[in-house]
Design a protein around this motif. Structure first.
Motif, mmCIF file in Angstrom:
data_model
loop_
_atom_site.group_PDB
_atom_site.id
_atom_site.type_symbol
_atom_site.label_atom_id
_atom_site.label_comp_id
_atom_site.label_asym_id
_atom_site.label_seq_id
_atom_site.Cartn_x
_atom_site.Cartn_y
_atom_site.Cartn_z
ATOM 1 N N PHE A 20 53.310 31.570 37.294
ATOM 2 C CA PHE A 20 52.695 32.643 38.070
ATOM 3 C C PHE A 20 51.313 33.067 37.589
ATOM 4 N N VAL A 21 50.954 32.748 36.341
ATOM 5 C CA VAL A 21 49.680 33.228 35.798
ATOM 6 C C VAL A 21 48.489 32.596 36.512
ATOM 7 N N ILE A 22 48.700 31.431 37.110
ATOM 8 C CA ILE A 22 47.604 30.755 37.795
ATOM 9 C C ILE A 22 47.029 31.621 38.902
ATOM 10 N N ALA A 23 47.873 32.448 39.522
ATOM 11 C CA ALA A 23 47.390 33.311 40.599
ATOM 12 C C ALA A 23 46.373 34.320 40.082
ATOM 13 N N GLY A 24 46.540 34.752 38.835
ATOM 14 C CA GLY A 24 45.641 35.747 38.271
ATOM 15 C C GLY A 24 44.276 35.216 37.888
ATOM 16 N N VAL A 25 44.166 33.910 37.727
ATOM 17 C CA VAL A 25 42.874 33.310 37.333
ATOM 18 C C VAL A 25 42.420 32.264 38.346
ATOM 19 N N LEU A 26 42.994 32.298 39.554
ATOM 20 C CA LEU A 26 42.709 31.260 40.540
ATOM 21 C C LEU A 26 41.225 31.150 40.894
ATOM 22 N N PRO A 27 40.512 32.257 41.111
ATOM 23 C CA PRO A 27 39.079 32.113 41.425
ATOM 24 C C PRO A 27 38.292 31.447 40.299
ATOM 25 N N GLN A 28 38.629 31.787 39.046
ATOM 26 C CA GLN A 28 37.932 31.172 37.910
ATOM 27 C C GLN A 28 38.259 29.681 37.797
ATOM 28 N N VAL A 29 39.525 29.332 38.039
ATOM 29 C CA VAL A 29 39.917 27.914 38.005
ATOM 30 C C VAL A 29 39.182 27.144 39.094
ATOM 31 N N SER B 276 58.202 37.804 32.362
ATOM 32 C CA SER B 276 56.941 37.054 32.432
ATOM 33 C C SER B 276 56.001 37.676 33.456
ATOM 34 N N ASN B 277 56.551 38.200 34.526
ATOM 35 C CA ASN B 277 55.715 38.843 35.544
ATOM 36 C C ASN B 277 55.194 40.200 35.094
ATOM 37 N N ILE B 278 55.959 40.888 34.240
ATOM 38 C CA ILE B 278 55.548 42.204 33.771
ATOM 39 C C ILE B 278 54.560 42.097 32.612
ATOM 40 N N VAL B 279 54.809 41.158 31.698
ATOM 41 C CA VAL B 279 54.018 41.052 30.463
ATOM 42 C C VAL B 279 53.140 39.804 30.455
ATOM 43 N N GLY B 280 53.770 38.645 30.677
ATOM 44 C CA GLY B 280 53.053 37.382 30.513
ATOM 45 C C GLY B 280 51.908 37.191 31.485
ATOM 46 N N VAL B 281 52.182 37.443 32.781
ATOM 47 C CA VAL B 281 51.143 37.207 33.795
ATOM 48 C C VAL B 281 49.959 38.158 33.632
ATOM 49 N N PRO B 282 50.173 39.481 33.471
ATOM 50 C CA PRO B 282 49.010 40.346 33.231
ATOM 51 C C PRO B 282 48.246 39.989 31.964
ATOM 52 N N ALA B 283 48.984 39.661 30.881
ATOM 53 C CA ALA B 283 48.316 39.302 29.630
ATOM 54 C C ALA B 283 47.515 38.008 29.790
ATOM 55 N N GLY B 284 48.126 37.010 30.433
ATOM 56 C CA GLY B 284 47.430 35.742 30.651
ATOM 57 C C GLY B 284 46.213 35.900 31.532
ATOM 58 N N SER B 285 46.341 36.749 32.558
ATOM 59 C CA SER B 285 45.205 37.004 33.448
ATOM 60 C C SER B 285 44.085 37.718 32.703
ATOM 61 N N ALA B 286 44.455 38.681 31.849
ATOM 62 C CA ALA B 286 43.445 39.407 31.073
ATOM 63 C C ALA B 286 42.713 38.474 30.123
ATOM 64 N N ILE B 287 43.464 37.578 29.477
ATOM 65 C CA ILE B 287 42.834 36.603 28.581
ATOM 66 C C ILE B 287 41.857 35.727 29.354
ATOM 67 N N GLY B 288 42.269 35.287 30.542
ATOM 68 C CA GLY B 288 41.396 34.445 31.356
ATOM 69 C C GLY B 288 40.151 35.171 31.825
ATOM 70 N N ASN B 289 40.305 36.440 32.166
ATOM 71 C CA ASN B 289 39.152 37.207 32.645
ATOM 72 C C ASN B 289 38.144 37.483 31.536
ATOM 73 N N VAL B 290 38.615 37.597 30.294
ATOM 74 C CA VAL B 290 37.718 37.911 29.173
ATOM 75 C C VAL B 290 37.142 36.640 28.547
ATOM 76 N N PHE B 291 37.996 35.653 28.319
ATOM 77 C CA PHE B 291 37.580 34.469 27.560
ATOM 78 C C PHE B 291 37.457 33.202 28.411
ATOM 79 N N GLY B 292 37.756 33.292 29.715
ATOM 80 C CA GLY B 292 37.712 32.113 30.572
ATOM 81 C C GLY B 292 39.103 31.573 30.831
ATOM 82 N N TRP B 293 39.264 30.920 31.985
ATOM 83 C CA TRP B 293 40.597 30.488 32.397
ATOM 84 C C TRP B 293 41.219 29.473 31.456
ATOM 85 N N ARG B 294 40.402 28.681 30.780
ATOM 86 C CA ARG B 294 40.976 27.693 29.853
ATOM 87 C C ARG B 294 41.684 28.380 28.682
#
Length: 394
Positions: A20-29, A139-157
């Motif tokens: 599900f985390v891919i949805a949070g960084v889809l524009p960057q990907v 994962s939807n409560i913790v993992g996806v927001p955390a993964g999206s935040a990491i992608g938004n700050v440091f890049g999707w990779r």
């Protein structure tokens, strides 16, 4: 609960997050791989198809591999997949990688639920299934927001590098905590027996009930953001909070459903479906009022997952003598149901129905599901049928 269940929870959390985390960084990907956002969306649908199609096929193909060894290899595939995604040079290669990880995902949840129910007493099976499923909701409560935040700050990779590390943690947990004979059966069932158990009325009726649940859940949920914005009039800034509350409700519902499955499985499913129909009536009636709608969406999320846990527990109980194919159909069925629900919702909207009308379909599906569950339960009681008992070597 035994410590091995914690290892299964961690791996479920990892697989759920990467889905599900891919949805949070889809524009960057999309920008990073030089494709449009709609094209990048195939990374989501491709993953779902990998689970739905590849998961059951690979589960049957690996039926004779020791369960602990298989779970460890699935974790290795997960780790390699996250590493490859983090270093992907093009869209096609990343899509292929995502599909391969999705196949491992489909196999993992089928095998993990069988192993989990074999690690506990019969009266604890519902809670064992709940703990594995909780990995998805958390994962939807913790993992996806955390993964999206990491992608938004440091890049999707960086998101996939974080998933790579999470995969290592899950691998270490399974190596350390799972017993060597986890999930082993005295004699593995053959393919024909795996297929025959699907003909048991308790199994195919449970799959029908699960499909009804998916319609109830994902026809409205797919379009929950525009519903809250356009019908409820909620400020868009508050929509993530409502989704968070829905996720918290879902996590609570998983464990409530686990308790109910261990207490009165079929009566719980029937009553919960009727309760959910009433909740959807309330959603339709109060969709224009922000505060009631927020409360309803939270309770709706809890009841959705409270129903899902007993359904899956029932499938696992009635296929205990040949569990591989049936267990793999659970995550496959969920993903097919999600895709079908999104399609039906789109058809309703293009047919002139508004967002407010979407819960009405859920009312109908809950009533159908409750009727199917009642007929199945009465037939089971009338014939005095009992689930197969198979001793697992633990």
């Amino acid at each position: 609960m035994p410590l091995p269940l914690i290892a299964l929870f961690i791996a479920a959390f990892a697989f759920g997050t990467t889905e599900f985390v891919i949805a949070g960084v889809l524009p960057q990907v999309a920008a990073g791989l030089d494709v449009s956002v709609p094209t990048a969306g195939y990374l989501v649908s491709g993953y779902a198809l990998g689970i739905a199609i590849g998961g059951p096929l690979m589960t049957v193909a690996t039926a004779r591999i020791a369960r602990k060894s298989l779970l460890i290899w699935l974790a290795v595939i997960f780790i390699a997949g996250q590493l490859a995604c983090a270093m992907a040079l093009g869209f096609a290669s990343m899509l292929l990688i995502r599909v391969l990880v999705a196949v491992a995902h489909g196999v993992y949840f089928g095998v993990a639920m069988v192993v989990a129910t074999g690690l506990v007493r019969e009266d604890q099976r519902g809670m064992a299934v709940a703990l594995v499923l909780a990995g998805l909701t958390v994962s939807n409560i913790v993992g996806v927001p955390a993964g999206s935040a990491i992608g938004n700050v440091f890049g999707w990779r960086a998101t996939f590098w974080a998933m790579f590390l999470l995969g290592i943690v899950s691998l270490a947990a399974m190596v350390a905590l799972l017993p060597r004979t986890a999930g082993a059966l005295a004699r593995p069932a053959g393919l024909m027996k795996e297929v025959r158990v699907l003909g048991r009325q308790q199994v195919w009726t449970s799959l029908i009930i699960m499909l009804m649940l998916m319609m109830c859940q994902f026809v409205p949920f797919t379009y929950i953001a525009p519903t809250l914005r356009e019908v409820t009039g909620l400020d868009p800034a508050y929509i993530p909070l409502v989704l968070l509350l829905n996720g918290v409700g879902a996590t609570a519902g998983v464990f409530i459903g686990g308790r109910l499955a261990d207490w009165k499985l079929m009566p719980s499913i029937i009553v919960l479906m009727l309760v959910q129909a009433c909740i959807l009536v309330a959603m339709y009636s109060f969709s224009a009022y922000p505060l009631p709608m927020v409360v309803i969406v939270t309770i709706w999320g809890a009841v959705n997952f409270a129903i899902g846990t007993p359904i899956q527990t029932r499938i696992l109980a009635w296929t205990a003598d040949a569990p591989n194919l049936a267990s793999s159909l659970i995550p496959a069925g969920f993903n097919v149901g999600i895709a079908l629900a999104a399609f039906i919702g789109a058809m309703m909207l293009t047919g002139g129905f508004g967002y407010r009308a979407l819960p009405v379909l859920g009312i109908f599906t809950m009533l159908v599901g409750a009727f199917v569950a009642l007929c199945s339960y009465l037939a089971e009681q009338r014939k005095g049928m009992k689930p197969p008992i198979v001793a697992a070597a633990i």
